[in-house]
Motif scaffolding. Structure first.
Motif, PDB file in Angstrom:
ATOM      1  N   ASP A 232     -25.423  -5.875  10.617  1.00  0.00           N
ATOM      2  CA  ASP A 232     -25.262  -7.301  10.926  1.00  0.00           C
ATOM      3  C   ASP A 232     -24.377  -8.008   9.903  1.00  0.00           C
ATOM      4  N   LYS A 233     -23.340  -7.302   9.453  1.00  0.00           N
ATOM      5  CA  LYS A 233     -22.412  -7.872   8.482  1.00  0.00           C
ATOM      6  C   LYS A 233     -20.988  -7.395   8.760  1.00  0.00           C
ATOM      7  N   SER A 234     -20.040  -8.118   8.175  1.00  0.00           N
ATOM      8  CA  SER A 234     -18.629  -7.727   8.203  1.00  0.00           C
ATOM      9  C   SER A 234     -18.223  -7.259   6.816  1.00  0.00           C
ATOM     10  N   MET A 235     -17.264  -6.331   6.779  1.00  0.00           N
ATOM     11  CA  MET A 235     -16.743  -5.868   5.499  1.00  0.00           C
ATOM     12  C   MET A 235     -15.248  -5.614   5.615  1.00  0.00           C
ATOM     13  N   ALA A 236     -14.523  -6.042   4.621  1.00  0.00           N
ATOM     14  CA  ALA A 236     -13.085  -5.776   4.560  1.00  0.00           C
ATOM     15  C   ALA A 236     -12.734  -5.330   3.155  1.00  0.00           C
ATOM     16  N   THR A 237     -11.821  -4.394   3.069  1.00  0.00           N
ATOM     17  CA  THR A 237     -11.365  -3.887   1.770  1.00  0.00           C
ATOM     18  C   THR A 237      -9.854  -4.030   1.682  1.00  0.00           C
ATOM     19  N   SER A 238      -9.420  -4.611   0.583  1.00  0.00           N
ATOM     20  CA  SER A 238      -7.988  -4.734   0.329  1.00  0.00           C
ATOM     21  C   SER A 238      -7.662  -4.008  -0.963  1.00  0.00           C
ATOM     22  N   GLY A 239      -6.529  -3.321  -0.967  1.00  0.00           N
ATOM     23  CA  GLY A 239      -6.102  -2.611  -2.167  1.00  0.00           C
ATOM     24  C   GLY A 239      -4.636  -2.248  -2.059  1.00  0.00           C
ATOM     25  N   ASN A 240      -4.055  -1.918  -3.165  1.00  0.00           N
ATOM     26  CA  ASN A 240      -2.626  -1.566  -3.185  1.00  0.00           C
ATOM     27  C   ASN A 240      -2.411  -0.069  -3.377  1.00  0.00           C
ATOM     28  N   TYR A 241      -3.429   0.729  -3.031  1.00  0.00           N
ATOM     29  CA  TYR A 241      -3.344   2.169  -3.260  1.00  0.00           C
ATOM     30  C   TYR A 241      -2.642   2.897  -2.121  1.00  0.00           C
ATOM     31  N   ARG A 242      -2.396   2.233  -0.997  1.00  0.00           N
ATOM     32  CA  ARG A 242      -1.693   2.899   0.106  1.00  0.00           C
ATOM     33  C   ARG A 242      -0.324   2.273   0.359  1.00  0.00           C
ATOM     34  N   LYS A 243      -0.284   0.948   0.428  1.00  0.00           N
ATOM     35  CA  LYS A 243       0.972   0.272   0.745  1.00  0.00           C
ATOM     36  C   LYS A 243       1.670  -0.175  -0.534  1.00  0.00           C
ATOM     37  N   PHE A 244       2.579   0.642  -1.002  1.00  0.00           N
ATOM     38  CA  PHE A 244       3.391   0.294  -2.166  1.00  0.00           C
ATOM     39  C   PHE A 244       4.663   1.121  -2.099  1.00  0.00           C
ATOM     40  N   ARG A 245       5.637   0.751  -2.890  1.00  0.00           N
ATOM     41  CA  ARG A 245       6.853   1.551  -2.994  1.00  0.00           C
ATOM     42  C   ARG A 245       7.350   1.518  -4.431  1.00  0.00           C
ATOM     43  N   ILE A 246       8.004   2.578  -4.837  1.00  0.00           N
ATOM     44  CA  ILE A 246       8.532   2.692  -6.198  1.00  0.00           C
ATOM     45  C   ILE A 246      10.039   2.870  -6.122  1.00  0.00           C
ATOM     46  N   THR A 247      10.768   2.048  -6.834  1.00  0.00           N
ATOM     47  CA  THR A 247      12.223   2.092  -6.807  1.00  0.00           C
ATOM     48  C   THR A 247      12.745   3.255  -7.647  1.00  0.00           C
ATOM     49  N   GLU A 248      14.041   3.481  -7.549  1.00  0.00           N
ATOM     50  CA  GLU A 248      14.652   4.590  -8.300  1.00  0.00           C
ATOM     51  C   GLU A 248      14.501   4.421  -9.801  1.00  0.00           C
ATOM     52  N   ASP A 249      14.430   3.184 -10.246  1.00  0.00           N
ATOM     53  CA  ASP A 249      14.280   2.963 -11.686  1.00  0.00           C
ATOM     54  C   ASP A 249      12.810   2.892 -12.110  1.00  0.00           C
ATOM     55  N   GLY A 250      11.901   3.254 -11.172  1.00  0.00           N
ATOM     56  CA  GLY A 250      10.492   3.360 -11.515  1.00  0.00           C
ATOM     57  C   GLY A 250       9.678   2.088 -11.362  1.00  0.00           C
ATOM     58  N   LYS A 251      10.265   1.032 -10.797  1.00  0.00           N
ATOM     59  CA  LYS A 251       9.527  -0.215 -10.627  1.00  0.00           C
ATOM     60  C   LYS A 251       8.657  -0.142  -9.385  1.00  0.00           C
ATOM     61  N   LYS A 252       7.406  -0.569  -9.528  1.00  0.00           N
ATOM     62  CA  LYS A 252       6.452  -0.484  -8.424  1.00  0.00           C
ATOM     63  C   LYS A 252       6.265  -1.846  -7.766  1.00  0.00           C
ATOM     64  N   TYR A 253       6.381  -1.860  -6.418  1.00  0.00           N
ATOM     65  CA  TYR A 253       6.115  -3.057  -5.626  1.00  0.00           C
ATOM     66  C   TYR A 253       4.918  -2.779  -4.722  1.00  0.00           C
ATOM     67  N   VAL A 254       3.976  -3.713  -4.677  1.00  0.00           N
ATOM     68  CA  VAL A 254       2.789  -3.555  -3.834  1.00  0.00           C
ATOM     69  C   VAL A 254       2.822  -4.580  -2.702  1.00  0.00           C
ATOM     70  N   HIS A 255       2.042  -4.317  -1.651  1.00  0.00           N
ATOM     71  CA  HIS A 255       2.140  -5.153  -0.456  1.00  0.00           C
ATOM     72  C   HIS A 255       1.411  -6.488  -0.584  1.00  0.00           C
ATOM     73  N   THR A 256       0.544  -6.623  -1.598  1.00  0.00           N
ATOM     74  CA  THR A 256      -0.130  -7.903  -1.806  1.00  0.00           C
ATOM     75  C   THR A 256       0.781  -8.821  -2.610  1.00  0.00           C
ATOM     76  N   ILE A 257       1.320  -9.817  -1.933  1.00  0.00           N
ATOM     77  CA  ILE A 257       2.234 -10.759  -2.593  1.00  0.00           C
ATOM     78  C   ILE A 257       1.431 -11.916  -3.162  1.00  0.00           C
ATOM     79  N   ASN A 258       1.642 -12.213  -4.425  1.00  0.00           N
ATOM     80  CA  ASN A 258       0.968 -13.353  -5.042  1.00  0.00           C
ATOM     81  C   ASN A 258       1.664 -14.636  -4.573  1.00  0.00           C
ATOM     82  N   PRO A 259       0.989 -15.472  -3.783  1.00  0.00           N
ATOM     83  CA  PRO A 259       1.646 -16.670  -3.252  1.00  0.00           C
ATOM     84  C   PRO A 259       1.907 -17.745  -4.298  1.00  0.00           C
ATOM     85  N   LYS A 260       1.358 -17.554  -5.487  1.00  0.00           N
ATOM     86  CA  LYS A 260       1.604 -18.506  -6.569  1.00  0.00           C
ATOM     87  C   LYS A 260       2.918 -18.204  -7.296  1.00  0.00           C
ATOM     88  N   THR A 261       3.253 -16.911  -7.368  1.00  0.00           N
ATOM     89  CA  THR A 261       4.422 -16.492  -8.144  1.00  0.00           C
ATOM     90  C   THR A 261       5.523 -15.871  -7.297  1.00  0.00           C
TER      91      THR A 261
END
Length: 327
Positions: A232-261
Motif C-alpha cells: 500500500d505504498k509507492s516507491m521511486a529510486t533515482s540515481g546516476n549509476y546507469r544514465k551517465f556519459r564520460i567524455t574523451e578527456d574523462g569528464k563525467k556527465y550525469v542525467h540529473t541536472i541541477n536546476p539551480k546551477t
C-alpha cells in the motif's frame, strides 16, 4: 404450457448462474516496454487479462506528455505552438510538478529540458560539452515559474522554455494503472515501470511484496543492495549509476541536472529511494529533487516532511557505501 415455460426459464437461469460461477480468477504477470524502459505488472485474483487496456492507457499518456513522440501535446508545446489545449493527464502532471517544484524550492524543475537535451540525455541527444557561458544562456529558460496553465492551455514566458516530464511521468503512468486496477476491484498488485513501484495488498494473501534495491556501485548485481517489504505504498529510486556519459578527456556527465546551477555533475548522493503512501508520481519527483539537493539539504527537507520516507545511499570519503534511512 405456462408451467413448462417457467421450468425452462428456471433451468436457463440456473445454467447462466453456473456459467458465471465457473469463471475462474487467476494471477497475471504482464511484461513489456513503455516510456523508453521496461515494465512488469503483477496482479492477483483477477478474471481477465488487461494487457490491451493497459496498452491503450500507455498510448494515451505517451500522446500527452512524451517528449520522444513528435506529435504529442508536450512536443507541440515545446516547439512553440500556441493554443494547444492540454488533456487531463497533462494538466495533472503539470499541477503536480508545480506543487513539488514549490515544496523543494525549485530543486525539482521540468524546465531543465533544454539542458537535458544538450548534455545528451533527452530525445535530441546533442551531447554538447557546454561552456559556462552556454550554461548561463540556457539557464534563462529554466524555471517552472516561467510556465502557467491558462484557460486549458500551457503558456510559456518564452517560446524556448522546454518542458520535460520524464522525471515524473513513469510514476504517473504507474498511478494511472493503479487507478485502473482499483476501479476493477483488484486488491493485490505490484506495478513496476523502470524501477518505480506501486504495491497494494499482500502477495499470496499473507506476505508483503518484496523489493530489492539496486546497488548503486554494482548496478548489475542481481542480489541488490537491500531488501524491503512494501504494501500500500509507492516507491521511486533515482540515481546516476546507469544514465551517465564520460567524455574523451574523462569528464563525467550525469542525467540529473541541477536546476539551480545547470550542471550535470554528481552530488554526494549515489541513489535516493523515496517511499510514501502518496501517488508514485510524487515520490518519483522527490527522488529526482533529492539527487540534485545532495545529502544534507535532503535531510533538512525530510525534517519538515516526516510523511516521506527515504533510503539514501552515499559514498564516504574512502569510497565505502553508507546509508541514511528513515524507512
Amino acid at each position: 404450457m405456462k408451467v413448462v415455460q417457467r421450468v425452462l426459464f428456471f433451468l436457463a437461469l440456473l445454467l447462466f448462474t453456473a456459467c458465471k460461477k465457473e469463471i475462474k480468477k487467476q494471477d497475471y504477470v504482464l511484461k513489456g516496454g513503455v516510456f523508453g524502459t521496461t515494465y512488469k505488472i503483477t496482479y492477483l485474483n483477477a478474471s481477465k487479462n488487461y494487457q490491451k487496456s493497459l496498452d491503450s492507457l500507455f498510448l494515451i499518456i505517451n500522446n500527452s506528455v512524451s517528449t520522444y513522440i513528435p506529435t504529442s501535446d508536450i512536443s507541440k508545446v515545446n516547439k512553440g505552438e500556441e493554443n494547444i489545449i492540454i488533456d487531463d493527464i497533462f494538466a495533472e502532471v503539470f499541477k503536480k510538478s508545480k506543487k513539488i517544484h514549490k515544496e523543494t524550492n525549485g530543486f525539482f524543475d521540468p524546465t531543465v529540458g533544454n539542458l537535458v537535451n544538450a548534455y545528451g540525455f533527452g530525445p535530441k541527444k546533442e551531447k554538447v560539452n557546454l561552456t559556462n557561458q552556454e550554461i548561463d544562456s540556457s539557464m534563462q529558460f529554466v524555471g517552472l515559474d516561467k510556465v502557467v496553465l491558462k484557460n486549458g492551455a500551457i503558456v510559456k514566458e518564452n517560446p524556448q522554455v522546454y518542458l520535460d516530464f520524464n522525471s515524473i511521468a513513469k510514476g504517473f503512468g504507474i498511478d494511472i494503472v493503479s487507478r485502473f486496477f482499483d476501479a476493477k476491484q483488484i486488491n493485490s498488485y505490484l506495478i513496476e515501470i523502470g524501477g518505480e513501484i506501486r504495491a497494494k495488498g499482500l502477495k499470496n494473501n499473507s506476505e508483503p511484496w518484496v523489493i530489492k534495491l539496486v546497488n548503486p556501485v554494482k548496478a548489475d548485481d542481481n542480489d541488490g543492495f537491500k531488501v524491503i517489504n512494501l504494501s500500500d505504498k509507492s516507491m521511486a529510486t533515482s540515481g546516476n549509476y546507469r544514465k551517465f556519459r564520460i567524455t574523451e578527456d574523462g569528464k563525467k556527465y550525469v542525467h540529473t541536472i541541477n536546476p539551480k546551477t545547470g550542471l550535470a555533475t554528481e552530488s554526494n548522493l549515489l541513489s535516493a529511494s523515496v517511499i510514501a503512501a502518496s501517488d508514485c508520481a510524487d515520490v518519483d519527483a522527490y527522488a529526482t529533487a533529492f539527487m540534485a539537493m545532495g545529502l544534507e539539504k535532503t535531510k533538512e527537507f525530510l525534517e519538515k516532511h516526516p510523511e516521506i520516507k527515504v533510503i539514501l545511499i552515499y559514498a564516504d570519503t574512502d569510497g565505502s557505501l553508507l546509508e541514511f534511512s528513515t524507512y
